[in-house]
Design an enzyme around this catalytic site. Structure first.
Site, PDB file in Angstrom:
ATOM      1  CB  SER A  93      -0.997  -0.110   1.182  1.00 12.90           C
ATOM      2  OG  SER A  93      -2.104   0.849   0.992  1.00 12.90           O
ATOM      3  CG  ASP A 140      -4.418  -1.598   1.051  1.00 12.59           C
ATOM      4  OD1 ASP A 140      -3.590  -2.039   1.172  1.00 12.59           O
ATOM      5  OD2 ASP A 140      -4.384  -0.194   1.227  1.00 12.59           O
TER       6      ASP A 140
END
Length: 303
Positions: A41, A155
């Protein structure tokens, strides 16, 4: 004398990921050489840009964004997959940083995302750097899933928030340094900067009324921490995100128990909200100071 080498692992954490910049600067200023980077991320964003040699340009850009600039980069959408498309911010980044092929980066880099609906971890170790980053940063309910070659990704922090598992077994650095941006409240650093306030008035920005709904959705990701308010109950979206945060915290703990780390740098989850990129300069300094402290402890302990 040869420099000590570092394999660096950078966690998920939204805007707190700007602290990764300070971590990298402190490591290199201390005379260490980063020889591999694994990111998830926000860690994929900063780690990938550093591996490409473009971190100074990115830092200059992100540190010059104020609260209004950040809000203007949010291309709101009615999509059920997230309330921000993400095209606008990536188009801005592409103006200052060209895309690279991961396999050609000056520092070996790898990052993670999650393919949906299969729920499988997708490891990016080749191909477009921007595609890999876009996939890895796609925070559920916030950023719409990344679409790459007919597949969708969200993510990487969902299943691998601190991707120690991605570090190469061969050619690993002398030290493994990990950064956890989802640390406990005790890791909060009291900043001398101005306290967080709500975003500038809508009338000043001339924002259409429909955007208010999206700003309300986003409120969980701003105004993160610096004052205690009476509990008023949670919306369904807030409960969902709170549950995600708790699961990510537990998963991070399991990962850190499983893998050996020479240096762990922890930054509190409540240090900044997920979308508070206007606080980049402050967060960079926090990351730098925490890394300096951690390396001093390491070096003094090894004498």
């Amino acid at each position: 004398m040869c420099k000590k080498t570092v394999s660096l692992v950078l966690s998920s954490g939204g805007a707190r990921g700007m602290a990764h910049i300070g971590v990298i600067e402190a490591i290199e200023e201390a005379g260490y050489e980063i020889v591999s980077i694994a990111g998830s991320s926000a860690g994929a964003l900063v780690g990938g840009i550093h591996a490409a040699g473009e971190l100074p340009a990115f830092k200059d850009w992100i540190c010059n964004l104020d609260r209004i600039d950040v809000f203007s980069l949010m291309d709101f959408t009615f999509s059920s997959g997230g309330f921000i498309k993400g095209d606008r911010v990536f188009n801005e980044i592409k103006k200052i940083i060209k895309d690279y092929q991961i396999e050609n980066l000056s520092i070996p880099f790898i990052c993670t995302a999650v393919e949906i609906p299969q729920g499988k971890e997708k490891i990016f170790d080749k191909g477009s750097l921007f595609n890999a980053i876009r996939a890895s940063v796609s925070i559920p309910t916030v950023l719409t899933p990344a679409k790459i070659h007919g597949r969708e990704y969200v993510d990487g922090g969902i299943i691998n928030p601190i991707p120690l598992s991605l570090l190469p077994k061969k050619n690993r650095g002398d030290l493994v340094i990990a950064v956890d941006l989802n640390g406990p409240k005790e890791k909060l650093v009291n900043s001398q900067t101005q306290k967080i306030t709500s975003m500038d008035s809508e009338s000043r920005l001339k924002i259409p009324k429909w955007v208010s709904e999206y700003k309300a959705k986003a409120s969980k990701y701003f105004n993160s921490n610096l004052k205690e308010e009476k509990y008023k109950g949670m919306s369904s979206l807030e409960i969902l995100n709170f549950s995600f945060d708790l699961l990510q915290d537990k998963l991070s703990s399991v990962i850190l128990d499983k893998y050996k780390v020479d240096v762990l740098i922890e930054i509190s989850r409540i240090q900044a909200g997920t979308l508070e990129f206007h606080r980049a300069s402050e967060l960079i300094e926090i990351g730098k100071q925490k890394t300096i402290e951690a390396l001093n402890i390491l070096e003094n302990g090894s004498k």
